[in-house]
Design a protein around this motif. Structure first.
Motif, PDB file in Angstrom:
ATOM      1  N   ALA A   4       0.803  -1.224   0.000  1.00 35.63           N
ATOM      2  CA  ALA A   4       0.000   0.000   0.000  1.00 35.63           C
ATOM      3  C   ALA A   4       0.833   1.270   0.000  1.00 35.63           C
ATOM      4  CB  ALA A   4      -0.935   0.004   1.208  1.00 35.63           C
ATOM      5  N   VAL A   5       2.129   1.175   0.229  1.00 33.97           N
ATOM      6  CA  VAL A   5       2.967   2.375   0.238  1.00 33.97           C
ATOM      7  C   VAL A   5       3.954   2.399  -0.930  1.00 33.97           C
ATOM      8  CG1 VAL A   5       2.785   2.688   2.733  1.00 33.97           C
ATOM      9  CG2 VAL A   5       4.687   1.344   1.792  1.00 33.97           C
ATOM     10  N   ARG A   6       4.054   1.331  -1.669  1.00 32.23           N
ATOM     11  CA  ARG A   6       5.037   1.229  -2.745  1.00 32.23           C
ATOM     12  C   ARG A   6       4.409   1.690  -4.054  1.00 32.23           C
ATOM     13  NH1 ARG A   6       9.325  -2.350  -0.793  1.00 32.23           N
ATOM     14  NH2 ARG A   6       8.610  -3.404   1.101  1.00 32.23           N
ATOM     15  N   ILE A   7       4.948   2.740  -4.628  1.00 31.00           N
ATOM     16  CA  ILE A   7       4.387   3.296  -5.854  1.00 31.00           C
ATOM     17  C   ILE A   7       4.285   2.236  -6.946  1.00 31.00           C
ATOM     18  CG2 ILE A   7       4.872   4.899  -7.757  1.00 31.00           C
ATOM     19  CD1 ILE A   7       5.921   6.877  -5.669  1.00 31.00           C
ATOM     20  N   ALA A   8       5.288   1.384  -7.066  1.00 34.83           N
ATOM     21  CA  ALA A   8       5.308   0.387  -8.132  1.00 34.83           C
ATOM     22  C   ALA A   8       4.169  -0.619  -8.008  1.00 34.83           C
ATOM     23  CB  ALA A   8       6.647  -0.350  -8.133  1.00 34.83           C
ATOM     24  N   ALA A   9       3.620  -0.786  -6.818  1.00 31.86           N
ATOM     25  CA  ALA A   9       2.574  -1.782  -6.593  1.00 31.86           C
ATOM     26  C   ALA A   9       1.174  -1.185  -6.622  1.00 31.86           C
ATOM     27  CB  ALA A   9       2.811  -2.477  -5.251  1.00 31.86           C
ATOM     28  N   LEU A  10       1.062   0.106  -6.856  1.00 29.07           N
ATOM     29  CA  LEU A  10      -0.231   0.785  -6.789  1.00 29.07           C
ATOM     30  C   LEU A  10      -0.686   1.240  -8.172  1.00 29.07           C
ATOM     31  CD1 LEU A  10       0.491   3.009  -3.663  1.00 29.07           C
ATOM     32  CD2 LEU A  10      -1.024   1.022  -3.748  1.00 29.07           C
ATOM     33  N   PRO A  11      -1.997   1.333  -8.412  1.00 31.96           N
ATOM     34  CA  PRO A  11      -2.481   1.892  -9.674  1.00 31.96           C
ATOM     35  C   PRO A  11      -2.243   3.393  -9.735  1.00 31.96           C
ATOM     36  CG  PRO A  11      -4.325   1.361  -8.229  1.00 31.96           C
ATOM     37  CD  PRO A  11      -3.095   0.833  -7.556  1.00 31.96           C
ATOM     38  N   ALA A  12      -2.021   3.893 -10.932  1.00 36.91           N
ATOM     39  CA  ALA A  12      -1.675   5.304 -11.108  1.00 36.91           C
ATOM     40  C   ALA A  12      -2.705   6.267 -10.528  1.00 36.91           C
ATOM     41  CB  ALA A  12      -1.449   5.602 -12.589  1.00 36.91           C
ATOM     42  N   PRO A  13      -4.012   6.020 -10.681  1.00 36.84           N
ATOM     43  CA  PRO A  13      -4.969   6.990 -10.108  1.00 36.84           C
ATOM     44  C   PRO A  13      -4.852   7.131  -8.592  1.00 36.84           C
ATOM     45  CG  PRO A  13      -6.047   5.605 -11.742  1.00 36.84           C
ATOM     46  CD  PRO A  13      -4.701   5.004 -11.510  1.00 36.84           C
ATOM     47  N   VAL A  15      -2.079   6.653  -6.799  1.00 39.96           N
ATOM     48  CA  VAL A  15      -0.849   7.405  -6.528  1.00 39.96           C
ATOM     49  C   VAL A  15      -1.080   8.895  -6.767  1.00 39.96           C
ATOM     50  CG1 VAL A  15       1.534   7.790  -7.258  1.00 39.96           C
ATOM     51  CG2 VAL A  15       0.653   5.455  -7.047  1.00 39.96           C
ATOM     52  N   ALA A  16      -1.718   9.229  -7.881  1.00 40.09           N
ATOM     53  CA  ALA A  16      -1.975  10.638  -8.207  1.00 40.09           C
ATOM     54  C   ALA A  16      -2.827  11.296  -7.134  1.00 40.09           C
ATOM     55  CB  ALA A  16      -2.652  10.742  -9.571  1.00 40.09           C
ATOM     56  N   ALA A  17      -3.854  10.592  -6.672  1.00 43.75           N
ATOM     57  CA  ALA A  17      -4.748  11.162  -5.669  1.00 43.75           C
ATOM     58  C   ALA A  17      -4.026  11.395  -4.351  1.00 43.75           C
ATOM     59  CB  ALA A  17      -5.950  10.250  -5.467  1.00 43.75           C
ATOM     60  N   ARG A  18      -3.198  10.447  -3.957  1.00 46.11           N
ATOM     61  CA  ARG A  18      -2.490  10.597  -2.686  1.00 46.11           C
ATOM     62  C   ARG A  18      -1.437  11.700  -2.754  1.00 46.11           C
ATOM     63  NH1 ARG A  18      -1.240   4.470  -0.821  1.00 46.11           N
ATOM     64  NH2 ARG A  18      -0.068   5.557   0.826  1.00 46.11           N
TER      65      ARG A  18
END
Length: 265
Positions: A4-13, A15-18
């Motif tokens: 939940a904290v790793r950018i590579a493991a998260l969807p782009a939307p 990451v952008a929202a956070r």
């Protein structure tokens, strides 16, 4: 650890929202080098894991943070000739760090960055990059030099003096705590006699003493730490000690993220 904290493991939307909501970004980095026969070459794995733990602890404290993928290649220093190692000239590493940070700062997606550095050979490049980023963007990017900080905590947290040094603590205990699956403690061995440079015994990585005065000289790892081991006897490293070190490093990282949120320009 959770993705939940790793950018590579998260969807782009997400990451952008956070990032738009003010999440900080941690930039881990390390190296591929020798740490002796008992430990893995990739200390960047430890930097990435500690960065993730900082981000998760920060999130629990109401400070959202994300972790970028680690830079795995260290600055070129004593380990350039080690089979399997990959290193970058200092200017190249500095440029990589700056471009990585610029990816967040240029677009205005993140203003709060924290470097988490797991390799001594990265110090000069990371600090030069931080100075350049402040001049260019006005952003103050702190750097947590993991092993410098952990080495200073070693005795306070009950570490054995004999385990301190390259191929031993603090890396050995932290690796046993975070990645025991990659460790071969049965292969750990005491320091072997080092050679001489200009007829003088090395007093440290890149130093010798003459007439009681220390001189910097270029060295390779085998001249100061044969087989990658400089610690007198790393066999006393332990996961319990590593866990204590990690806990302090994580707490410090969270404190810095809080300072960035409250005071960063």
């Amino acid at each position: 650890m959770s993705g939940a904290v790793r950018i590579a493991a998260l969807p782009a939307p997400e990451v952008a929202a956070r990032l738009a909501a003010g999440a900080a970004v941690l930039l881990p980095m390390g190296s591929l080098e020798t740490h002796g026969p008992a430990l893995p070459m990739g200390d960047y794995l430890l930097a990435e894991e500690i960065a993730a733990r900082i981000a998760e602890a920060a999130g629990a404290a109401g400070l959202d943070a994300l972790v970028a993928p680690a830079i795995p290649f260290g600055g070129e220093d004593f380990f350039a000739g080690v089979p399997g190692s990959i290193s970058l000239p200092g200017a190249v590493l500095q440029a990589v760090i700056e471009e990585m940070a610029d990816s967040f700062l240029r677009a205005g997606t993140a203003r709060r960055l924290l470097m988490v550095n797991g390799h001594g050979g990265n110090v000069a490049a990371a600090e030069a990059a931080a100075r350049a980023l402040r001049r260019r963007h006005g952003a103050v990017v702190p750097i947590l030099h993991l092993w410098r900080a952990a080495g200073a905590l070693h005795a306070e947290l009950g570490g054995d003096p004999a385990t301190l040094g390259h191929g031993g603590d603090p890396v050995a205990s932290v690796t046993l705590a975070l990645r025991p699956d990659l460790c071969r403690p049965e292969a750990a061995r005491p320091r072997q006699p080092a050679g001489a440079v200009l007829g003088l015994a090395p007093s440290g990585f890149g130093t010798v003493r003459a007439a009681g005065v220390e001189f910097a000289v270029p060295m390779e790892v085998e001249e100061v730490a044969p087989g990658g081991v400089q610690a007198a006897d790393p066999r006393g490293a332990s996961a319990a000690h590593g866990a204590r070190l990690v806990a302090r490093l994580v707490a410090a990282g969270v404190a810095m993220l809080r300072a960035l949120r409250e005071h960063a320009p």
